[in-house]
Design a protein around this motif. Structure first.
Motif, PDB file in Angstrom:
ATOM      1  N   UNK A   1       9.465  -3.925  77.240  1.00  0.00           N
ATOM      2  CA  UNK A   1       9.920  -2.634  77.764  1.00  0.00           C
ATOM      3  C   UNK A   1       9.314  -2.396  79.142  1.00  0.00           C
ATOM      4  N   UNK A   2       9.927  -1.510  79.858  1.00  0.00           N
ATOM      5  CA  UNK A   2       9.412  -1.126  81.167  1.00  0.00           C
ATOM      6  C   UNK A   2       8.228  -0.187  80.935  1.00  0.00           C
ATOM      7  N   UNK A   3       7.044  -0.625  81.302  1.00  0.00           N
ATOM      8  CA  UNK A   3       5.837   0.162  81.035  1.00  0.00           C
ATOM      9  C   UNK A   3       5.881   1.545  81.659  1.00  0.00           C
ATOM     10  N   UNK A   4       6.582   1.686  82.765  1.00  0.00           N
ATOM     11  CA  UNK A   4       6.640   3.009  83.380  1.00  0.00           C
ATOM     12  C   UNK A   4       7.325   4.004  82.460  1.00  0.00           C
ATOM     13  N   UNK A   5       8.279   3.522  81.655  1.00  0.00           N
ATOM     14  CA  UNK A   5       8.973   4.427  80.735  1.00  0.00           C
ATOM     15  C   UNK A   5       8.067   4.924  79.616  1.00  0.00           C
ATOM     16  N   UNK A   6       7.190   4.045  79.126  1.00  0.00           N
ATOM     17  CA  UNK A   6       6.362   4.452  77.986  1.00  0.00           C
ATOM     18  C   UNK A   6       4.984   4.947  78.392  1.00  0.00           C
ATOM     19  N   UNK A   7       4.614   4.819  79.650  1.00  0.00           N
ATOM     20  CA  UNK A   7       3.285   5.271  80.067  1.00  0.00           C
ATOM     21  C   UNK A   7       3.342   6.407  81.072  1.00  0.00           C
ATOM     22  N   UNK A   8       4.496   6.995  81.257  1.00  0.00           N
ATOM     23  CA  UNK A   8       4.603   8.127  82.165  1.00  0.00           C
ATOM     24  C   UNK A   8       4.769   9.399  81.341  1.00  0.00           C
ATOM     25  N   UNK A   9       3.856  10.321  81.529  1.00  0.00           N
ATOM     26  CA  UNK A   9       3.939  11.611  80.840  1.00  0.00           C
ATOM     27  C   UNK A   9       4.534  12.601  81.830  1.00  0.00           C
ATOM     28  N   UNK A  10       5.659  13.143  81.468  1.00  0.00           N
ATOM     29  CA  UNK A  10       6.370  14.078  82.325  1.00  0.00           C
ATOM     30  C   UNK A  10       5.820  15.492  82.148  1.00  0.00           C
ATOM     31  N   UNK A  11       6.066  16.336  83.121  1.00  0.00           N
ATOM     32  CA  UNK A  11       5.656  17.734  83.039  1.00  0.00           C
ATOM     33  C   UNK A  11       6.222  18.373  81.768  1.00  0.00           C
ATOM     34  N   UNK A  12       7.479  18.093  81.451  1.00  0.00           N
ATOM     35  CA  UNK A  12       8.113  18.669  80.257  1.00  0.00           C
ATOM     36  C   UNK A  12       7.424  18.200  78.974  1.00  0.00           C
ATOM     37  N   UNK A  13       6.929  16.945  78.967  1.00  0.00           N
ATOM     38  CA  UNK A  13       6.192  16.430  77.808  1.00  0.00           C
ATOM     39  C   UNK A  13       4.913  17.241  77.594  1.00  0.00           C
TER      40      UNK A  13
ATOM     41  N   UNK B   1       0.424  25.117  79.998  1.00  0.00           N
ATOM     42  CA  UNK B   1       1.799  24.704  79.714  1.00  0.00           C
ATOM     43  C   UNK B   1       2.827  25.724  80.213  1.00  0.00           C
ATOM     44  N   UNK B   2       2.372  26.927  80.527  1.00  0.00           N
ATOM     45  CA  UNK B   2       3.281  27.959  81.036  1.00  0.00           C
ATOM     46  C   UNK B   2       3.456  27.878  82.553  1.00  0.00           C
ATOM     47  N   UNK B   3       2.657  27.042  83.188  1.00  0.00           N
ATOM     48  CA  UNK B   3       2.663  26.940  84.646  1.00  0.00           C
ATOM     49  C   UNK B   3       3.115  25.533  85.055  1.00  0.00           C
ATOM     50  N   UNK B   4       4.191  25.466  85.835  1.00  0.00           N
ATOM     51  CA  UNK B   4       4.716  24.163  86.242  1.00  0.00           C
ATOM     52  C   UNK B   4       3.702  23.346  87.031  1.00  0.00           C
ATOM     53  N   UNK B   5       2.954  23.989  87.928  1.00  0.00           N
ATOM     54  CA  UNK B   5       1.995  23.255  88.755  1.00  0.00           C
ATOM     55  C   UNK B   5       0.871  22.654  87.916  1.00  0.00           C
TER      56      UNK B   5
ATOM     57  N   UNK C   1      -0.087  16.397  83.401  1.00  0.00           N
ATOM     58  CA  UNK C   1       0.772  15.269  83.042  1.00  0.00           C
ATOM     59  C   UNK C   1       0.417  14.050  83.892  1.00  0.00           C
ATOM     60  N   UNK C   2       0.200  14.251  85.184  1.00  0.00           N
ATOM     61  CA  UNK C   2      -0.198  13.151  86.063  1.00  0.00           C
ATOM     62  C   UNK C   2      -1.568  12.605  85.654  1.00  0.00           C
ATOM     63  N   UNK C   3      -2.484  13.502  85.325  1.00  0.00           N
ATOM     64  CA  UNK C   3      -3.815  13.073  84.887  1.00  0.00           C
ATOM     65  C   UNK C   3      -3.707  12.209  83.630  1.00  0.00           C
ATOM     66  N   UNK C   4      -2.913  12.645  82.659  1.00  0.00           N
ATOM     67  CA  UNK C   4      -2.738  11.877  81.421  1.00  0.00           C
ATOM     68  C   UNK C   4      -2.089  10.521  81.706  1.00  0.00           C
ATOM     69  N   UNK C   5      -1.131  10.492  82.608  1.00  0.00           N
ATOM     70  CA  UNK C   5      -0.460   9.236  82.960  1.00  0.00           C
ATOM     71  C   UNK C   5      -1.463   8.249  83.547  1.00  0.00           C
ATOM     72  N   UNK C   6      -2.313   8.713  84.441  1.00  0.00           N
ATOM     73  CA  UNK C   6      -3.329   7.840  85.051  1.00  0.00           C
ATOM     74  C   UNK C   6      -4.283   7.318  83.984  1.00  0.00           C
ATOM     75  N   UNK C   7      -4.685   8.166  83.071  1.00  0.00           N
ATOM     76  CA  UNK C   7      -5.610   7.756  82.012  1.00  0.00           C
ATOM     77  C   UNK C   7      -4.958   6.720  81.103  1.00  0.00           C
ATOM     78  N   UNK C   8      -3.703   6.944  80.729  1.00  0.00           N
ATOM     79  CA  UNK C   8      -3.005   5.997  79.859  1.00  0.00           C
ATOM     80  C   UNK C   8      -2.814   4.651  80.547  1.00  0.00           C
ATOM     81  N   UNK C   9      -2.470   4.679  81.816  1.00  0.00           N
ATOM     82  CA  UNK C   9      -2.201   3.427  82.530  1.00  0.00           C
ATOM     83  C   UNK C   9      -3.456   2.634  82.862  1.00  0.00           C
TER      84      UNK C   9
END
Length: 125
Positions: A42-54, A82-86, A92-100
């Motif tokens: 699988x494309x790792x970016x698909x399974x290791x990217x946490x989106x804001x909506x996630x 979770x109520x604030x988009x920023x 979400x970016x922090x979690x993505x970096x940690x997972x990757x």
């Protein structure tokens, strides 16, 4: 592992499981092989990217009264973020970096375990 050939076999799921292995070791090696095969197909970016909506979906489901760390932070902080988009995008970016990378904040290495005695009859004593 020091031997790259054995590591490759484990991750390919081709490492021989011998009878001398205890069941836990055998299951661990089998699961490592399954995970290794999955990661390669699988494309790792698909399974290791946490989106804001996630992050927002996760944060909205939390019980805010549950403590999440010895620092005193509780899930109410995540629920509010979770109520604030920023903030959601940041976490979400922090979690993505940690997972990757596998790198995590040092404070995450501290855990607190509590054993609570339960009385199954509901009677004191």
């Amino acid at each position: 592992m020091e031997d790259p050939e054995i590591a490759e076999q484990v991750l390919n799921g081709t490492y021989p499981i011998v009878e001398e292995f205890d069941p836990g070791t055998a299951l661990l090696l089998i699961e490592m092989g399954r995970m290794g095969q999955l990661v390669r197909t699988v494309d790792l970016r698909d399974i290791t990217t946490i989106q804001m909506a996630d992050y927002q979906q996760y944060g909205r489901r939390l019980n805010e009264n549950t403590s999440s760390s010895p620092s005193g932070l509780h899930h109410g902080h995540d629920k509010a973020a979770a109520q604030c988009d920023e903030l959601s995008a940041f976490f979400a970016d922090q979690m993505t970096i940690i997972v990757r990378t596998g790198l995590r904040p040092a404070r995450w290495g501290v855990a607190l375990q509590v054993m609570l005695e339960k009385n199954c009859r509901g009677v004191p004593g």
